[in-house]
Design a protein around this motif. Structure first.
Motif, PDB file in Angstrom:
ATOM      1  N   THR A   1       0.835  -1.210   0.000  1.00 50.64           N
ATOM      2  CA  THR A   1       0.000   0.000   0.000  1.00 50.64           C
ATOM      3  C   THR A   1       0.865   1.254   0.000  1.00 50.64           C
ATOM      4  OG1 THR A   1      -1.755  -1.144   1.212  1.00 50.64           O
ATOM      5  CG2 THR A   1      -1.774   1.261   1.278  1.00 50.64           C
TER       6      THR A   1
ATOM      7  N   ASN B   1      -5.508  -4.604  -9.678  1.00 53.57           N
ATOM      8  CA  ASN B   1      -4.288  -3.888  -9.304  1.00 53.57           C
ATOM      9  C   ASN B   1      -3.834  -4.474  -7.971  1.00 53.57           C
ATOM     10  OD1 ASN B   1      -2.242  -2.123  -8.722  1.00 53.57           O
ATOM     11  ND2 ASN B   1      -3.465  -0.258  -9.009  1.00 53.57           N
TER      12      ASN B   1
ATOM     13  N   MET C   1      -2.283  -1.150  -3.531  1.00 51.78           N
ATOM     14  CA  MET C   1      -3.148   0.002  -3.254  1.00 51.78           C
ATOM     15  C   MET C   1      -2.277   1.256  -3.389  1.00 51.78           C
ATOM     16  SD  MET C   1      -6.184  -1.052  -2.525  1.00 51.78           S
ATOM     17  CE  MET C   1      -6.221  -2.635  -3.327  1.00 51.78           C
ATOM     18  N   LYS C   2      -2.249   1.820  -4.581  1.00 51.01           N
ATOM     19  CA  LYS C   2      -1.366   2.963  -4.842  1.00 51.01           C
ATOM     20  C   LYS C   2      -2.248   4.202  -4.987  1.00 51.01           C
ATOM     21  CE  LYS C   2       3.147   3.213  -7.081  1.00 51.01           C
ATOM     22  NZ  LYS C   2       4.020   2.611  -8.105  1.00 51.01           N
ATOM     23  N   PHE C   3      -2.565   4.810  -3.861  1.00 54.39           N
ATOM     24  CA  PHE C   3      -3.507   5.925  -3.863  1.00 54.39           C
ATOM     25  C   PHE C   3      -2.849   7.179  -4.444  1.00 54.39           C
ATOM     26  CE2 PHE C   3      -5.053   3.172  -0.449  1.00 54.39           C
ATOM     27  CZ  PHE C   3      -6.383   3.034  -0.829  1.00 54.39           C
ATOM     28  N   ARG C   4      -3.572   7.800  -5.357  1.00 51.53           N
ATOM     29  CA  ARG C   4      -3.114   9.054  -5.940  1.00 51.53           C
ATOM     30  C   ARG C   4      -4.269  10.052  -5.986  1.00 51.53           C
ATOM     31  NH1 ARG C   4       0.852   7.422  -4.352  1.00 51.53           N
ATOM     32  NH2 ARG C   4       2.671   6.610  -5.475  1.00 51.53           N
TER      33      ARG C   4
ATOM     34  N   THR D   1      -7.587   4.760  -6.267  1.00 51.69           N
ATOM     35  CA  THR D   1      -6.718   3.700  -6.758  1.00 51.69           C
ATOM     36  C   THR D   1      -7.428   2.953  -7.881  1.00 51.69           C
ATOM     37  OG1 THR D   1      -5.375   1.791  -6.112  1.00 51.69           O
ATOM     38  CG2 THR D   1      -7.488   2.020  -5.021  1.00 51.69           C
TER      39      THR D   1
ATOM     40  N   LEU E   1       0.204   4.477 -10.619  1.00 51.00           N
ATOM     41  CA  LEU E   1      -0.961   3.806 -10.050  1.00 51.00           C
ATOM     42  C   LEU E   1      -0.749   2.330  -9.743  1.00 51.00           C
ATOM     43  CD1 LEU E   1      -3.783   5.485 -12.171  1.00 51.00           C
ATOM     44  CD2 LEU E   1      -3.431   5.728  -9.718  1.00 51.00           C
ATOM     45  N   THR E   2       0.301   1.731 -10.289  1.00 53.90           N
ATOM     46  CA  THR E   2       0.509   0.310 -10.005  1.00 53.90           C
ATOM     47  C   THR E   2       2.003   0.022 -10.005  1.00 53.90           C
ATOM     48  OG1 THR E   2      -0.168  -1.932 -10.620  1.00 53.90           O
ATOM     49  CG2 THR E   2       0.400  -0.444 -12.416  1.00 53.90           C
TER      50      THR E   2
END
Length: 1017
Positions: A46, A126, A129-132, A141, A327-328
């Protein structure tokens, strides 16, 4: 003395009671047959988000006026470039054909879905969890399916915990129900994700209930994700497509006017990300197909349920490609096939009060048959003409025992009985004596495909455009559109402008009345509702709004009379009866409340509000069987209705019931759920029940303020204690927004005249309602505040009318909380807007020393240096910035270009041509450390033109000619694009002898800044 421990039997009984109270159905393992469901914590890599903004969201200047329609939500500002292992709740559904994963703590999204037989994900998963910062509140995400209710954009709940329950159903299917309350509208949504026991698809069943007495904004889109590939083809019915905001007029689909088949992913390599809303055909399905692997994904829903279809594609250049890494980690690029309740995401509708909306969608894989031509819940059909006849393929999604019939020119030419299990692929080459022309393929009555367009092409007008406000009706329609988009202040302005032209415009009078009621200005609202009744005494909407406002003013006889008239219309029948039922309950006439609740259910059998009243009134009358029947029915179709579980507790006041009730409120802001339920009991005259409920709520200032208010006449000591608690707690992230809370804080102000917090909270409500002057008045009386976000908010409110006061407030915020980057960022931005360049630089340099890694602060510093033409220092700072995309990220690249062009101009002034070229070349780059990627065809004509001058000065004539030619080529290829550097294309055209073309561009092209003009002359 001997102590007794509870027996195992008692323990099991209590545990079972808690589970039943929570509405859970235990998940079964794979050996139990049918579909299985499990819930557990799983460690997922994450990249977290953090740092919620304590300033009310409508005081964020960077939200471009969007904040009012998002309040009381708050924004998140911090996004991590480094990962950590974090445990998330994952619900997994599985049957013999399909696996589905759900993330209740990430908006309830479907995480991904796979076809078990092939091992392929048919929905993009995905694995991190790559929060942007992408969604309306920031964090987002990618992957799976997200559920967007309310207004256009990635929903406020898309990255936060929502309520959920898992179920094993009697038919062998398994479900996970996710949902929450959309706070600005106070509507409740849920999606039931169901996996049948024996089918190769899963369902998402949408549910949206408006329990409020007001109309609300209507918008819903399911945003799915699938992986991209050069062999990907979109199977999207439609003859035309349109873009966001109607920015692209209706254009042909799938083949563009230039002859490109846009349904192939690889053919979308023109500049810019793509949004294709496809329209013009009546079809129930869409999907995608990967040619090389002969596998695909599909979506089915009744056209009536989901007429909207959209393809979203990231720019195929690095401008979109940069988002793969953002994002990933390893899952690659994705694209979004989306489904909506309306045709375009610029469109919003009207969700009437007490309305419950429901729809169903199917999501499925297919393979081994070629591209999909038609789909239905029984399967996926492919059909293609060959040299000798027809090639038919069928991928069953469930067991099929039916006839396959091929019909040509109205005659059956082939018939075969199909007996297939799910995923039992069927293919046939059907010989025909000649070209079939229009043909039809049927599998029983449940899947029918016709090759002729007549069965699906729409002839109805499809006009996407803004409203012409030149007439009173146009102003009314513009107001209705603003209201539906949740721009209530603009809507009121349009309705009032309509009434200025046409004072007896009935619908404008009624809508104006309701908007004033929404603002808590009941007497103003009643005046407009009365005018509407003067125009048309029996008008349903005018009667409904009049009755609603009369009730708020305690004029109950008027309320009951006008609501009775409103109930004669279908639109207002259910909401009017709900209002009448609540009035009867308030007057302790519970038999009449029951009668009206039943009437409300006659016209809306999924009216959760009516079931709540029925359960409450039955309990009050001692009809426990009737109450439980109502609650059972409510739980069947609305299992996330928390009030239903609280009513079960009130019927059976055990600790297990209370624990079960509280344990199921798992959303991001649980106190808001408690407040909403408490207001139900207050409206219905059940104040003791409201007190019991709130006393079990999380500790929160508005909760305690309500408790103090409700007990002020019956338990003064307890009331005083709660009032002390309310204003003893920190105001951090406390954002009251309900009009019902206005009298609570007005009473609190009178009770605590020296305390600034009740004034602040009341002012926030007024601000959210558009009552700005009352907010200003209250905020001027809050000078004793010791809370920096208050002064930031007040400064924003006063920025245009009292700049010196605003500046004083910003300096005060710095004095209170100088260790917070936001106060410095706000101060710097305001000083820059005032043109105080030296003061701005002093602030930004001090802030940069305090917060050396905070990107917004570094951006402020770069701006202040550039404003003072300190270009070398600005370029040195901007070159070191490591930025993730954020609200101002697009500005960073502009500052980067401006800084290096500024340095180049300085070097040109010193006749240091080589150094100038070095910085001009840098200005052509797109450093991805700034959070942006290079577009397919970047416009660098300014940099090129300046470099031409430098190369000529250095005697490099051939290099200068080469660059000049690149400017000509770009201008020729992009002449119809009104880019920011078109002026330089015109200069080169003029020099090349094409004066006429140059003059046309000079007519509209923006001239460059004075310092650049000076250099080129």
């Amino acid at each position: 003395m001997t102590s007794k421990r509870p027996s195992n039997a008692i323990f099991i009984f209590l545990l079972t009671a808690v589970l039943l109270a929570a509405g859970c159905r235990a998940g079964s393992g794979p050996g139990a047959g049918g579909a299985t469901v499990s819930e557990k914590k799983e460690a997922i890599r994450t990249y977290p988000y953090a740092d919620p903004d304590p300033v009310p969201i409508f005081a964020r200047s960077s939200l471009w006026g969007q904040g009012l329609r998002l309040y009381p939500y708050f924004f998140y500002d911090s996004f991590s470039a480094s990962a950590t292992e974090k445990e998330w709740t994952v619900v997994r559904l599985e049957n013999p054909y399909v696996r589905v994963a759900v993330l209740p703590e990430v908006g309830g999204k479907v995480w991904g879905a796979s076809d078990k037989s092939s091992g392929r994900d048919f929905l993009y998963t995905n694995h991190v969890m790559k929060f942007r910062q992408i969604a309306l509140r920031g964090p987002w995400t990618s992957g799976g399916i997200e559920f967007n209710f309310g207004i256009v954009g990635h929903a406020p709940s898309t990255a936060s915990p929502v309520d959920y329950v898992i179920r094993r159903n009697g038919d062998g299917s398994a479900s996970c129900v996710v949902g929450t309350m959309d706070l600005p509208s106070r509507t409740r949504w849920s999606v039931t994700i169901t996996l049948p026991p024996d089918k190769a698809f899963f369902e998402t069943n949408g549910f949206w209930h408006n329990p409020t007495p007001f109309s609300q904004s209507y918008y819903y889109w399911s945003c799915a994700a699938i992986r991209t590939a050069d062999d990907l083809r979109y199977i999207f019915p439609g003859r035309s497509h349109i873009g966001h905001d109607y920015s692209v007029p209706l254009e042909p689909w799938p083949v563009s006017p230039g002859g490109r088949d846009l349904s192939w992913y690889k053919n979308n390599d023109s500049p810019g990300s793509k949004s294709y809303f496809t329209v013009g055909e009546y079809e129930d399905f869409y999907g995608a197909w990967y040619q090389d692997s002969d596998a695909g994904f599909g979506h089915w829903a009744l056209y009536d349920d989901m007429p909207g279809r959209k393809v979203w594609i990231w720019d195929l250049s690095r401008q979109g490609g940069i988002w793969v890494d953002l994002l990933t980690d390893k899952d690659g690029q994705y694209t979004e096939p989306q489904a909506g309740r309306l045709l375009d995401q610029s469109d919003h509708g009207r969700l009437f009060p007490s309305v419950t909306d429901r729809w169903k969608e199917l999501w499925f894989p297919y393979r081994g048959i070629g591209p999909m031509r038609k789909a239905s819940p029984i399967g996926v059909l492919s059909a293609a003409e060959t040299e000798t006849g027809l090639a038919i393929g069928f991928f069953p999604l469930q067991s099929v025992d039916d006839d396959l019939v091929v019909r040509v020119s109205g005659k059956d030419v082939y018939k075969e009985r199909l007996r297939l299990k799910p995923e039992g692929i069927f293919r046939r080459e059907i010989p025909l004596p000649g070209k079939p022309g229009v043909y039809e393929v049927r599998i029983g009555a449940r899947l029918v495909y016709s090759s002729g367009p007549e069965s699906r092409e729409l002839g109805r007008p499809l006009r996407f455009s803004a409203v012409d406000e030149g007439t009173a009706e146009g102003l009314y329609l513009a107001g209705a559109r603003s209201e539906q988009e949740r721009f209530h202040h603009q809507a009121l302005e349009k309705y009032l402008a309509c009434l200025a032209r046409e004072p007896l415009h009935l619908r404008a009078l009624a809508r104006t009345a309701e908007l004033y009621a929404r603002r808590g200005e009941y007497r103003k609202g009643l005046d407009y509702a009365a005018k509407a009744l003067d125009v048309s005494m029996y008008d349903p909407e005018a009667n409904y709004v009049y009755g609603l406002i009369a009730r708020r003013l305690s004029r109950l006889a008027d309320a009951k009379e006008t609501l009775g008239w409103a109930s004669r219309s279908m639109e207002y029948r259910s909401p009017a009866y709900v209002q009448l039922a609540e009035i009867a309950a308030f007057e302790a006439n519970f038999p009449l409340a029951l009668e009206y609740a039943e009437k409300a259910l006659d016209s809306n059998r999924y009216n959760s509000s009516a079931f709540e009243i029925k359960a409450m009134a039955s309990r009050k009358l001692g009809k426990t069987v009737t109450a439980r029947e109502a609650l059972n029915r409510l739980e069947e179709f609305d299992p996330l209705d928390h009030l239903g579980r609280f009513e079960r507790y009130l019927l059976d006041r055990t600790e297990a019931r209370l624990t079960g009730f509280k344990s199921m409120i798992r959303n991001e802001l649980p106190h808001e759920s408690y407040l909403e339920m408490a207001l139900f009991y207050v409206r219905n005259g059940c104040v003791p029940d409201a007190v019991t409920l709130l006393e079990n709520a999380p500790a929160q200032p508005e909760v305690y303020a309500w408790l103090a208010y409700l007990l002020k006449d019956t338990a003064r000591d307890r009331s005083a204690t709660y009032l002390d608690k309310a204003f003893g707690l920190s105001p951090l992230l406390v954002f009251p927004f309900r009009e019902e809370s206005i009298p609570v804080f007005e009473w609190a102000m009178a009770s605590r005249p020296a305390d600034w917090k009740p004034k602040y909270y009341l002012g926030l409500i007024f601000w959210a309602k558009g009552r700005i002057e009352e907010t200003r008045d209250l905020f001027t009386r809050c000078d004793a505040a010791d809370f920096a976000p208050f002064f930031l908010a007040r400064a924003y409110l006063e920025r245009e009318t009292a700049s010196e006061k605003a500046l004083a407030d910003l300096n005060r915020a710095v004095g209170i909380d100088g260790k917070n980057w936001r106060v410095w960022h706000s101060l710097a931005g305001f000083l820059q807007s005032l043109g105080r360049k030296g003061e701005t630089l002093a602030v930004t340099e001090k802030a940069a020393g305090l917060f050396p890694g905070e990107v917004p602060i570094l951006v402020d510093q770069v701006k202040s240096l550039l404003d003072l033409s300190r270009n070398d220092e600005a370029s040195a700072v901007v070159d070191k910035i490591q930025a993730l995309p954020y609200e101002g990220a697009s500005d960073i690249y502009g500052l980067y270009v401006r800084a290096h062009i500024g340095v180049a101009l300085d070097r040109m002034a010193r006749r240091d041509w080589a150094a100038a070229v070095e910085h001009l070349e840098k200005a052509k780059l797109y450093p991805e450390t700034l959070g942006t990627g290079a577009p397919a065809a970047p416009d660098v004509r300014l940099q090129d033109y300046l470099e031409v001058l430098c190369q000529e000065k250095m005697g490099n004539k051939s290099k200068a000619m080469e660059i000049r030619k690149s400017i000509l080529d770009y201008t020729g290829n992009h002449g119809d694009e009104r880019g920011p550097y078109s002026y330089f294309g015109a200069l080169v055209l003029e020099r090349a002898g094409e004066a006429a073309k140059a003059r046309e561009i000079f007519k509209w092209a923006a001239p460059p800044q004075p310092e650049i003009l000076k250099a080129i002359k």
